[in-house]
Write a protein that holds these residues in place. Structure first.
Motif, mmCIF file in Angstrom:
data_model
loop_
_atom_site.group_PDB
_atom_site.id
_atom_site.type_symbol
_atom_site.label_atom_id
_atom_site.label_comp_id
_atom_site.label_asym_id
_atom_site.label_seq_id
_atom_site.Cartn_x
_atom_site.Cartn_y
_atom_site.Cartn_z
ATOM 1 N N THR A 12 23.440 -5.513 -9.350
ATOM 2 C CA THR A 12 22.758 -6.378 -8.383
ATOM 3 C C THR A 12 23.126 -7.854 -8.527
ATOM 4 O O THR A 12 22.392 -8.723 -8.063
ATOM 5 C CB THR A 12 21.236 -6.217 -8.508
ATOM 6 N N LYS A 13 24.256 -8.147 -9.140
ATOM 7 C CA LYS A 13 24.628 -9.545 -9.340
ATOM 8 C C LYS A 13 24.962 -10.221 -8.015
ATOM 9 O O LYS A 13 25.611 -9.645 -7.141
ATOM 10 C CB LYS A 13 25.831 -9.638 -10.282
ATOM 11 N N THR A 14 24.548 -11.469 -7.861
ATOM 12 C CA THR A 14 24.871 -12.258 -6.677
ATOM 13 C C THR A 14 25.307 -13.657 -7.100
ATOM 14 O O THR A 14 24.743 -14.244 -8.014
ATOM 15 C CB THR A 14 23.656 -12.392 -5.738
ATOM 16 N N THR A 15 26.317 -14.170 -6.394
ATOM 17 C CA THR A 15 26.680 -15.576 -6.547
ATOM 18 C C THR A 15 26.658 -16.264 -5.187
ATOM 19 O O THR A 15 26.961 -17.447 -5.085
ATOM 20 C CB THR A 15 28.070 -15.742 -7.193
ATOM 21 N N GLY A 16 26.335 -15.503 -4.144
ATOM 22 C CA GLY A 16 26.138 -16.035 -2.810
ATOM 23 C C GLY A 16 24.686 -15.815 -2.403
ATOM 24 O O GLY A 16 23.773 -15.991 -3.211
ATOM 25 N N PHE A 17 24.476 -15.403 -1.156
ATOM 26 C CA PHE A 17 23.114 -15.144 -0.688
ATOM 27 C C PHE A 17 22.483 -14.023 -1.501
ATOM 28 O O PHE A 17 23.125 -13.031 -1.816
ATOM 29 C CB PHE A 17 23.131 -14.757 0.795
ATOM 30 N N ARG A 18 21.207 -14.192 -1.843
ATOM 31 C CA ARG A 18 20.497 -13.159 -2.602
ATOM 32 C C ARG A 18 19.367 -12.577 -1.758
ATOM 33 O O ARG A 18 18.452 -13.292 -1.344
ATOM 34 C CB ARG A 18 19.944 -13.704 -3.909
ATOM 35 N N PHE A 62 26.646 -0.830 -5.832
ATOM 36 C CA PHE A 62 26.569 -2.267 -5.597
ATOM 37 C C PHE A 62 25.445 -2.485 -4.588
ATOM 38 O O PHE A 62 25.617 -2.236 -3.393
ATOM 39 C CB PHE A 62 27.897 -2.813 -5.065
ATOM 40 N N LEU A 63 24.292 -2.929 -5.077
ATOM 41 C CA LEU A 63 23.102 -3.101 -4.244
ATOM 42 C C LEU A 63 22.979 -4.560 -3.812
ATOM 43 O O LEU A 63 22.576 -5.411 -4.593
ATOM 44 C CB LEU A 63 21.856 -2.661 -5.018
ATOM 45 N N SER A 64 23.379 -4.842 -2.563
ATOM 46 C CA SER A 64 23.301 -6.191 -1.987
ATOM 47 C C SER A 64 23.865 -7.261 -2.927
ATOM 48 O O SER A 64 23.306 -8.351 -3.070
ATOM 49 C CB SER A 64 21.871 -6.525 -1.560
ATOM 50 N N THR A 65 24.962 -6.931 -3.579
ATOM 51 C CA THR A 65 25.715 -7.933 -4.322
ATOM 52 C C THR A 65 26.290 -8.954 -3.339
ATOM 53 O O THR A 65 26.359 -8.699 -2.130
ATOM 54 C CB THR A 65 26.850 -7.273 -5.102
ATOM 55 N N SER A 66 26.712 -10.099 -3.841
ATOM 56 C CA SER A 66 27.329 -11.096 -2.965
ATOM 57 C C SER A 66 28.212 -12.031 -3.778
ATOM 58 O O SER A 66 27.970 -12.265 -4.961
ATOM 59 C CB SER A 66 26.267 -11.909 -2.216
ATOM 60 N N GLY A 67 29.234 -12.565 -3.116
ATOM 61 C CA GLY A 67 30.111 -13.520 -3.764
ATOM 62 C C GLY A 67 31.005 -12.880 -4.817
ATOM 63 O O GLY A 67 31.249 -11.673 -4.817
ATOM 64 N N VAL A 68 31.480 -13.690 -5.740
ATOM 65 C CA VAL A 68 32.331 -13.212 -6.837
ATOM 66 C C VAL A 68 31.430 -12.733 -7.965
ATOM 67 O O VAL A 68 30.697 -13.523 -8.555
ATOM 68 C CB VAL A 68 33.267 -14.328 -7.332
ATOM 69 N N VAL A 69 31.476 -11.443 -8.254
ATOM 70 C CA VAL A 69 30.547 -10.878 -9.241
ATOM 71 C C VAL A 69 31.248 -10.297 -10.455
ATOM 72 O O VAL A 69 30.588 -9.949 -11.444
ATOM 73 C CB VAL A 69 29.648 -9.795 -8.591
ATOM 74 N N LEU A 70 32.569 -10.162 -10.415
ATOM 75 C CA LEU A 70 33.316 -9.579 -11.530
ATOM 76 C C LEU A 70 34.356 -10.563 -12.053
ATOM 77 O O LEU A 70 34.945 -11.316 -11.288
ATOM 78 C CB LEU A 70 34.024 -8.294 -11.090
ATOM 79 N N ASP A 71 34.570 -10.550 -13.360
ATOM 80 C CA ASP A 71 35.688 -11.282 -13.933
ATOM 81 C C ASP A 71 36.929 -10.385 -13.886
ATOM 82 O O ASP A 71 36.871 -9.240 -13.403
ATOM 83 C CB ASP A 71 35.371 -11.756 -15.349
ATOM 84 N N HIS A 92 24.179 -2.451 1.933
ATOM 85 C CA HIS A 92 23.907 -3.667 2.690
ATOM 86 C C HIS A 92 24.811 -4.823 2.253
ATOM 87 O O HIS A 92 25.994 -4.838 2.570
ATOM 88 C CB HIS A 92 22.434 -4.030 2.595
ATOM 89 N N GLY A 93 24.319 -5.794 1.500
ATOM 90 C CA GLY A 93 25.080 -6.985 1.161
ATOM 91 C C GLY A 93 26.311 -6.743 0.319
ATOM 92 O O GLY A 93 27.085 -7.683 0.090
ATOM 93 N N ALA A 94 26.540 -5.515 -0.118
ATOM 94 C CA ALA A 94 27.749 -5.223 -0.899
ATOM 95 C C ALA A 94 29.019 -5.617 -0.145
ATOM 96 O O ALA A 94 30.036 -5.955 -0.760
ATOM 97 C CB ALA A 94 27.800 -3.740 -1.264
ATOM 98 N N SER A 95 28.968 -5.607 1.179
ATOM 99 C CA SER A 95 30.149 -5.972 1.964
ATOM 100 C C SER A 95 30.349 -7.481 2.049
ATOM 101 O O SER A 95 31.301 -7.945 2.693
ATOM 102 C CB SER A 95 30.060 -5.371 3.375
ATOM 103 N N THR A 96 29.484 -8.263 1.403
ATOM 104 C CA THR A 96 29.660 -9.718 1.323
ATOM 105 C C THR A 96 30.216 -10.136 -0.038
ATOM 106 O O THR A 96 30.088 -11.288 -0.444
ATOM 107 C CB THR A 96 28.321 -10.447 1.563
ATOM 108 N N THR A 97 30.850 -9.212 -0.717
ATOM 109 C CA THR A 97 31.249 -9.383 -2.113
ATOM 110 C C THR A 97 32.772 -9.437 -2.258
ATOM 111 O O THR A 97 33.494 -8.728 -1.561
ATOM 112 C CB THR A 97 30.694 -8.204 -2.947
ATOM 113 N N GLU A 98 33.244 -10.284 -3.190
ATOM 114 C CA GLU A 98 34.647 -10.309 -3.618
ATOM 115 C C GLU A 98 35.620 -10.447 -2.447
ATOM 116 O O GLU A 98 36.611 -9.722 -2.336
ATOM 117 C CB GLU A 98 34.967 -9.042 -4.434
#
Length: 229
Positions: A12-18, A62-71, A92-98
């Motif tokens: 559930t990590k987010t660096t964008g919208f949460r 990936f539950l509504s993750t967002s932004g860059v979440v992995l190194d 849902h928000g998983a498609s706003t990721t990476e």
């Protein structure tokens, strides 16, 4: 993956919208696990995405993750996991990721573009035989945040649900607007559903069954759902 009881990771990590609904989503997966006999581990830590750890999970959510979440090490671990027969579920928000990682765009199927205001709409059930949609009729009406995507993924995936843009305001994809889909991916399987914006979604029995059927298709052993083909 380990034999015996199935185990999933809910990331559930987010660096964008949460999304405020993330806790409700985690609770829903935990409840499904208790009711259907699989273990759930929720995490936002990069320690979960290491090559020696991901192999313990039958599916990664990936539950509504967002932004860059992995190194970089996490990205390599996810690629190796999928190549080795791993299973991925995006909600849902998983498609706003990476957005800057092309591999992830292929994994999710299509990246988020925009959405109108939350409103009711009618979805067409395009595959009534899939475990994630077999409990529905020919259509499914619900209120959600209707994502449009940067591309139409239909050519590369099995579309399970599409939304009728003529029934709501603000759609941008036209007559063909997939909203949930799945595919064989690398050595494993990938499933994405754009549904699940609000807390109330995770209290909806039909949506819970949608998620449970997705997990079942991904190889998570559950009770009361048809085993995956």
């Amino acid at each position: 993956m380990d034999s015996g009881i199935s185990r999933i990771l809910v990331f559930t990590k987010t660096t964008g919208f949460r999304h405020d609904s993330i806790p409700a989503g985690v609770e829903a997966f935990e409840r499904l696990g208790l009711e259907h006999g699989f273990a759930v581990e929720a995490s936002e830590g990069l320690h979960s995405f290491r090559k020696d750890r991901l192999t313990r999970y039958d599916a990664v959510v990936f539950l509504s993750t967002s932004g860059v979440v992995l190194d970089e090490e996490g990205r390599e671990a996810l690629v190796e996991y999928m190549d080795g027969g791993g299973n991925w579920l995006g909600v849902h928000g998983a498609s706003t990721t990476e957005y800057d990682w092309p591999y992830f765009g292929e994994l999710v199927g299509a990246w988020f573009d925009q959405h109108p205001s939350i409103q009711p709409a009618v979805m067409k059930v395009e595959d009534g035989n899939h475990p994630a949609t077999a409990h529905l009729g020919s259509t499914w009406t619900r209120t959600d945040e209707w994502y449009s995507f940067r591309r139409n993924p239909r050519a590369d995936v099995n579309v399970l649900l599409s939304v009728d843009e003529s029934g709501y305001e603000g759609g941008t994809m036209g007559a063909d607007h997939p909203i949930a889909w799945c595919r064989e991916f690398s050595g494993g399987r990938s499933f994405y559903t754009a549904l699940g914006h609000a807390d109330e979604a995770f209290e909806d029995v039909l949506f819970q069954q949608h998620l449970l059927g997705a997990l079942n298709w991904l190889g998570v052993t559950t009770a009361g759902v048809q085993e995956p083909a």
